[in-house]
Scaffold this active site. Sequence first.
Site, mmCIF file in Angstrom:
data_model
loop_
_atom_site.group_PDB
_atom_site.id
_atom_site.type_symbol
_atom_site.label_atom_id
_atom_site.label_comp_id
_atom_site.label_asym_id
_atom_site.label_seq_id
_atom_site.Cartn_x
_atom_site.Cartn_y
_atom_site.Cartn_z
ATOM 1 N N MET A 197 0.820 -1.206 0.000
ATOM 2 C CA MET A 197 0.000 0.000 0.000
ATOM 3 C C MET A 197 0.859 1.263 0.000
ATOM 4 O O MET A 197 2.075 1.213 0.142
ATOM 5 C CB MET A 197 -0.913 0.000 1.226
ATOM 6 C CG MET A 197 -1.920 -1.142 1.253
ATOM 7 S SD MET A 197 -2.941 -1.173 2.753
ATOM 8 C CE MET A 197 -3.913 0.327 2.535
ATOM 9 N N HIS A 198 0.195 2.389 -0.211
ATOM 10 C CA HIS A 198 0.712 3.739 0.017
ATOM 11 C C HIS A 198 1.692 4.245 -1.042
ATOM 12 O O HIS A 198 1.971 5.441 -1.090
ATOM 13 C CB HIS A 198 1.403 3.867 1.386
ATOM 14 C CG HIS A 198 0.649 3.289 2.524
ATOM 15 N ND1 HIS A 198 -0.641 3.654 2.838
ATOM 16 C CD2 HIS A 198 0.991 2.336 3.445
ATOM 17 C CE1 HIS A 198 -1.050 2.979 3.899
ATOM 18 N NE2 HIS A 198 -0.094 2.166 4.282
ATOM 19 N N ASP A 250 -2.693 -4.918 0.641
ATOM 20 C CA ASP A 250 -2.183 -6.218 1.086
ATOM 21 C C ASP A 250 -2.836 -6.719 2.365
ATOM 22 O O ASP A 250 -3.214 -7.890 2.460
ATOM 23 C CB ASP A 250 -0.653 -6.197 1.223
ATOM 24 C CG ASP A 250 -0.124 -5.031 2.043
ATOM 25 O OD1 ASP A 250 -0.931 -4.266 2.618
ATOM 26 O OD2 ASP A 250 1.107 -4.872 2.108
#
Length: 494
Positions: free
Chosen positions: A78-79, A237
């Site tokens: 992520m991110h 995830d």
Amino acid sequence: MLYIGIDLGTSASKFLLVDEVGRVLNTVTKEYPLSFPRPGWSEQDPAHWWQACLAGVPELLACFDAKQVAGIGVGGQMHGLVALDAAGNVLRPAILWNDGRTAAQVNYLNETVGNDKLSAWTGNIAFAGFTAPKLLWMRQNEPDLFTRIAKILLPKDYLVYRLTGVHATDYSDASGTLLLDVAHKRWSSEMLDLCGVTEAQMPTLFDSWQPVGTLTAAAAAALGLPTDVVVCAGAGDNAAAAIGTGTVGEGRCNISLGTSGTVFISSEQFRVDPHNALHAFAHADGGFHLMGCMLSAASCNKWWMEDILHDGDYAAAQEAIVPEKLGRSHVFYLPYLMGERSPINDTNARAVFLGMTMDTTRADMTQAMLEGVAFALRDSVEIARSLGLDISRSTLCGGGSRSPLWRTILANVLGIPLDLPATEQGPGYGAALLALVACGRYRNVAEVSRAMLHIQATVQPDPELTALYDARYAEFKQIYPACRPLFASLAGTP
């Protein structure tokens, strides 16, 4: 029919082939490099993700009929910020979740803009790994590239784009950008304006199980698949992994004892804790979840064993920690090797051993390290409990869960039974289950998740040991507040 789940990780992508009843028929892993151009920076070339897919999918299907593949789901790190120009080309290497360059931007968001506004707009406050601070950094430090951004994607969304030609994301992954109004499941106009981007630059929002398209002719040819293969939006995830552990609906909990540690609590309602110590995100099941993320969990064990003790025999090192020692050691450990996210959000925090005496042994310090990680996980659980969530048991996954001793410590520190799933394949498995829903094999995520969950064992807490750990935890909670001023001083922070 067959279904492919992809776990786009930080160091490798894992590809799983699953049948209609969730059996894993084959797995393939393809590694790729990480780049650290400056201290604290972490980047990756998105081309490596696509190259891994081009190599991994044909290998996955080498002994199977590719014409039987009906759907693909992707779960991923992520991110990360993936910036594309108008022609769909990557403008710069992706800035990853574990990149620490945005300290100034995080301070601006949390202190100048203010936590109250951020929480009202998005349900969260700024953390160094989130996407919005990366956009601010790019606008301030790479203005020429910033003005060329046509689309902003997350890592797994770039893979979906290469597969389908569609700019899409799902609510769970979008929640970690600090650009989504999580409660209302829409892009936050206030955050977009603040970051200098428009909604047209953002991907279209989907539920995780929704089909976003089918394979392009080019992607199908490159992968050796039919063009009618359905690709769903996928999930971040942790949300994808939660699908595979049955963590859907109200009040279900999964703890991941991996390199980092997470406490993932599903909820049918949107909840925010008053101090934003836990992330308040959308879930891949259509609901929401609270998540506590500690940056160093099983990595503490690896650091202690391999870097400090130069010993790779993890099991032997734990043999000396006999049951009579549990809950009775006087040594403590703060597991903040890389700073910490949940619940303290302190990039200056550091790891500490405390309480050693002349008779302290290597086993005592190993035990303290295992207990310290468990105590830090309990920090997040206690915040969720304060919001009225009844966390009476949890599933447990991740590499650290393979240690019987660590499982016992964690069950008693938390005072709840821990269920060990029989199939633990992480985000890739959850992504494959999302593909099953996208293709109509199951009606919804809850149905497929519970159908596939099989518990192989349960670790029960012992009331006497839990009481000992309650007392130890009360002492553990005093250590970080006492050390915090020193951490800031050592880091040169006012």
